[in-house]
Write a protein that holds these residues in place. Structure first.
Motif, short mmCIF file in Angstrom:
data_model
loop_
_atom_site.label_atom_id
_atom_site.label_comp_id
_atom_site.label_asym_id
_atom_site.label_seq_id
_atom_site.Cartn_x
_atom_site.Cartn_y
_atom_site.Cartn_z
N ALA A 1 4.46 -4.76 -12.50
CA ALA A 1 4.91 -3.37 -12.55
C ALA A 1 6.43 -3.23 -12.53
CB ALA A 1 4.31 -2.59 -11.38
N ASN A 2 7.15 -4.27 -12.10
CA ASN A 2 8.60 -4.10 -11.90
C ASN A 2 9.46 -5.04 -12.74
OD1 ASN A 2 9.04 -2.12 -9.47
ND2 ASN A 2 7.30 -3.38 -8.90
N VAL B 1 12.40 2.59 0.41
CA VAL B 1 12.94 2.31 1.75
C VAL B 1 12.02 2.88 2.82
CG1 VAL B 1 14.94 2.55 3.26
CG2 VAL B 1 15.27 2.29 0.80
N ALA B 2 11.43 4.05 2.55
CA ALA B 2 10.51 4.65 3.52
C ALA B 2 9.29 3.76 3.76
CB ALA B 2 10.07 6.03 3.04
N ALA B 3 8.82 3.10 2.71
CA ALA B 3 7.68 2.19 2.87
C ALA B 3 8.03 1.07 3.84
CB ALA B 3 7.28 1.62 1.51
N HIS B 4 9.24 0.51 3.71
CA HIS B 4 9.68 -0.57 4.59
C HIS B 4 9.90 -0.05 6.02
CE1 HIS B 4 11.41 -3.04 0.98
NE2 HIS B 4 10.15 -2.66 0.80
N PHE C 1 0.83 -1.21 0.00
CA PHE C 1 0.00 0.00 0.00
C PHE C 1 0.87 1.26 0.00
CE2 PHE C 1 -1.78 3.48 2.54
CZ PHE C 1 -2.84 3.84 1.73
N LEU C 2 1.94 1.26 0.79
CA LEU C 2 2.81 2.43 0.84
C LEU C 2 3.57 2.63 -0.46
CD1 LEU C 2 4.11 2.20 4.52
CD2 LEU C 2 2.50 3.86 3.57
N TYR C 3 3.91 1.56 -1.17
CA TYR C 3 4.48 1.72 -2.52
C TYR C 3 3.50 2.54 -3.37
CZ TYR C 3 7.83 -2.18 -1.78
OH TYR C 3 8.83 -2.99 -1.34
N PHE C 4 2.24 2.12 -3.36
CA PHE C 4 1.19 2.79 -4.14
C PHE C 4 0.99 4.21 -3.66
CE2 PHE C 4 -3.27 4.00 -4.44
CZ PHE C 4 -3.58 3.74 -5.76
N PHE C 5 0.97 4.39 -2.36
CA PHE C 5 0.71 5.69 -1.73
C PHE C 5 1.76 6.73 -2.13
CE2 PHE C 5 1.00 8.56 1.98
CZ PHE C 5 -0.32 8.96 2.10
#
Length: 278
Positions: free
Chosen positions: A276-277, A56-59, A34-38
């Motif tokens: 996507a990657n 990295v911030a998502a993790h 979700f944070l990747y998307f956000f």
């Protein structure tokens, strides 16, 4: 953040907390994608970190949220006498140290590779939850003492800690099979003991990420190192509210039905990230 974004973050926190309390994981398997998307949609989220910082911030933010989530869940299980604390301390402390060391490596890895590894991890977990063993009367009839020799506890803790820091999850999805088959924790205590270990693991990883210095702030005035405190607060408000509900449902709901639901969620998230990657 706009009001709609705050509500979305809070809703994801509710789902992550429910999952955490239910099966003994930290909830990062939902929070990280979700944070990747956000972070990739600044027009909606109101936050625009640099792409290499965002992954990295998502993790890091996920790990930070897992601290209060796992603490609340472990306490709910502790009141029912299900946490095997003599396994928690050696494994959890080893995992915390390993997570702190691994987080230093994670900030140097190409973000795309971290996302690909996380996608494969989600797909593996979709299969794993469908194959999870069921508890039987035999499991609790004559429980064997857990194996708590230094090689077993240090090895288990190291595996959980490294996995946790690199992928931003609490490590429960690695801890659970290791606790069952390696340490020998009886099935009804696995989720409870896993959550208590995750509490220590995520603390070590999150502190290391907070002490790290990103090239640019995740969100000026709202972040410490790689941890986005504003997003973390909204997520934690949801997780802490629902993790106790998940722990209560752990003994009441049909585990097979829940396994299918979670498998579908993990497979969908994993396929989206993979496509996507690649």
């Amino acid at each position: 953040m706009p009001a709609g974004a705050v509500l979305a973050v809070f809703a994801v926190g509710l789902l992550a907390g429910l999952l955490s309390g239910l099966v003994g994981v930290g909830g990062g398997v939902l929070m990280v994608p979700f944070l990747y998307f956000f972070y990739a949609r600044p027009g909606w989220s109101g936050i625009a970190p640099a792409p290499d910082v965002a992954t990295v911030a998502a993790h890091a933010t996920s790990l930070f949220v897992i601290i209060p989530t796992s603490l609340r869940g472990a306490w709910a299980y502790h009141r029912r006498g299900l946490v095997v604390w003599r396994a928690v301390w050696p494994i959890g402390l080893a995992a915390a140290g390993a997570a702190a060391l691994a987080s230093r490596f994670a900030v140097q890895v190409e973000p795309r590779w971290l996302r690909l590894v996380f996608a494969l991890f989600l797909l593996w977990n979709a299969v794993h939850v469908l194959r999870a063993p069921r508890e039987t009367a035999k499991d609790d009839a004559a429980p064997r003492p857990p194996r708590l020799s230094p090689p077993v506890t240090l090895g288990t803790g190291a595996a959980v800690g490294v996995f946790s820091a690199l992928l931003g999850v609490g490590g429960g999805l690695v801890a659970i099979p290791l606790l069952m088959h390696g340490v020998g924790i009886r099935l009804r205590s696995v989720a409870a003991t896993s959550l208590a270990i995750i509490m220590l693991t995520s603390l070590g990883g999150a502190l290391a990420y907070m002490l790290a210095a990103p090239d640019a702030a995740v969100r000026p005035g709202w972040s410490v190192g790689y941890v986005d405190l504003g997003v973390a607060a909204a997520l934690a408000a949801g997780t802490v509210l629902s993790v106790g509900v998940g722990a209560a449902l752990n003994r009441r709901m049909n585990p097979r039905t829940l396994s299918v639901v979670f498998a579908v969620i993990f497979a969908a998230l994993g396929l989206q990230l993979l496509i996507a990657n690649v």
